[in-house]
Design a protein around this motif. Structure first.
Motif: not given
Length: 122
Positions: A10-20, A49-54, A81-91
């Motif tokens: 979605g759309l969020v302001q810089a500094g905001g958070s999203l969870r994918l 980012a990556a994680t082991k399935w188990s 994917l919890q994204m905090n402190g989002l920046k415009p370059e994360d678009t």
């Protein structure tokens, strides 16, 4: 086969958070690792980012370390994917992927979702 469906962009302001979220279905028992990648306009797709399935192993790109957190709920076959402190370059369009190795290289990931758009306004 493994099917992956992302949501939460979605759309969020810089500094905001999203969870994918990335919901996996099909032959999930074949999955060793789940990864998030992103592709910004005019740029190549890059590892996030990556994680082991188990297991508890995780792996992050330097650009998101300390701001993004990857996690999973095996009971729901879902990776987040919890994204905090989002920046415009994360678009970017964010993709989840399932693969055989816990690495940053796309070649290790055989299954991909359709992507979800994240827009960070300044």
């Amino acid at each position: 086969q493994v099917q992956l469906v992302e949501s939460g962009g979605g759309l969020v302001q810089a500094g905001g958070s999203l969870r994918l979220s990335c919901a996996a279905s099909g032959r999930t028992f074949n999955i060793y690792a789940m990864g998030w990648f992103r592709q910004a306009p005019g740029k190549e797709r890059e590892f996030v980012a990556a994680t082991k399935w188990s297991g508890d192993n995780t792996y992050y790109a330097d650009s998101v370390k300390g701001r993004f957190t990857i996690s999973r709920d095996n009971a729901k076959n879902t990776v987040y994917l919890q994204m905090n402190g989002l920046k415009p370059e994360d678009t970017a369009v964010y993709y989840c992927a399932a693969g055989d190795l816990l690495v940053a290289g796309e070649g290790a990931y055989s299954y991909w979702g359709q992507g979800t758009q994240v827009i960070v306004s300044s």
